[in-house]
Design an enzyme around this catalytic site. Structure first.
Site, PDB file in Angstrom:
ATOM      1  CE  LYS A  89      -3.381 -15.634  29.744  1.00 55.04           C
ATOM      2  NZ  LYS A  89      -1.801 -15.506  29.757  1.00 55.04           N
ATOM      3  CE1 TYR A 123      -5.432 -14.224  27.462  1.00 54.60           C
ATOM      4  CE2 TYR A 123      -7.159 -13.664  29.178  1.00 54.60           C
ATOM      5  CZ  TYR A 123      -6.049 -13.393  28.687  1.00 54.60           C
ATOM      6  OH  TYR A 123      -4.811 -12.547  29.216  1.00 54.60           O
TER       7      TYR A 123
END
Length: 253
Positions: free
Chosen positions: A149, A145
């Protein structure tokens, strides 16, 4: 003419809040989502499409439909994303890694790829990418993640450089912990991994901000509407956190 706004993952959560805020501001709203039930629950006044942002054919079809129905696009909210696994990096499978990057990073890339020519043709537009404070600090046990990002931040800044000469702006919004089902799942998995309760994890997340709170979808939506407005006409290439001011991305409680 009112703004023509596309929001990916727009049928629920932060995306739904964005859609409602843009509609309230008088925009034409098009929501794209993989969840058919959530799409069906959206207002009939909104354009709705079932789209998998990780599939180029699905994204290409969406933008072809937008070109036919609207003749252009003023605002792209590349908001689709998944939480990915909660695990130490050595315990993350390659399939889970790829799935997380595919939806988050590749999804934002594909939507930007197809929005760019449309916006160039009209010499105007705004691209808003929903990243995360994980894209500014990184988070333990969330390697896929955080990597996705961070990549989205780089994508947004690069788009600002490439598209600025064509009158197109690109900005990245970095929400902190947003109240809702996704973060609840993350906290439950983290609690299990650390031998803590969900409430202890929640308190730890909140204590990592100077304002001591989570954010809500409406907070992200308000920032999106502003960044797409004429009031932000010279705001581009920026990474803006809406997070209650993160001071410690990994608080110990």
């Amino acid at each position: 003419m009112s703004q023509r706004v596309l929001i990916t993952a727009g049928a629920s959560g932060v995306g739904r809040a964005m859609a409602e805020a843009f509609a309230e501001a008088g925009a034409q709203v098009w929501v794209a989502d993989v969840d058919e039930a959530a799409l069906a629950a959206c207002p009939e006044a909104w354009q709705r499409s079932r789209v998998n942002v990780a599939d180029e054919g699905s994204v290409a079809s969406l933008f072809a439909e937008i070109a036919t129905e609207w003749g252009g696009l003023d605002v792209l909210c590349a908001n689709a994303g998944i939480a990915g696994p909660t695990a130490l990096v050595e315990d993350v499978s390659l399939d889970d890694w790829r799935a997380c990057l595919s939806v988050n990073l590749e999804g934002a890339f594909l939507c930007s790829k197809y929005a760019a020519p449309m916006m160039k043709a009209q010499k105007s537009g705004a691209i808003l990418i929903t990243s995360s404070t994980a894209g500014q600090y990184g988070y333990p046990n969330r390697a896929p993640y955080a990597a996705a990002k961070w990549g989205m931040v780089g994508l947004g800044k690069t788009l600002a450089m490439e598209l600025g000469p064509h009158g197109i702006r690109s900005n990245v919004i970095c929400p902190g912990s947003v109240e809702g089902p996704r973060i609840e799942g993350v906290m439950e998995r983290e609690a299990a991994a650390k031998g803590m309760t969900r409430d202890q994890v929640y308190a730890g997340y909140a204590s990592g901000t100077s304002m001591g709170s989570f954010v809500e979808g409406r907070d992200i939506a308000a920032m999106a509407v502003f960044l797409a407005s004429d009031g932000a006409r010279l705001v581009s290439g920026q990474v803006i956190a809406v997070d209650g001011h993160t001071v410690n991305p990994d608080p110990k409680v």
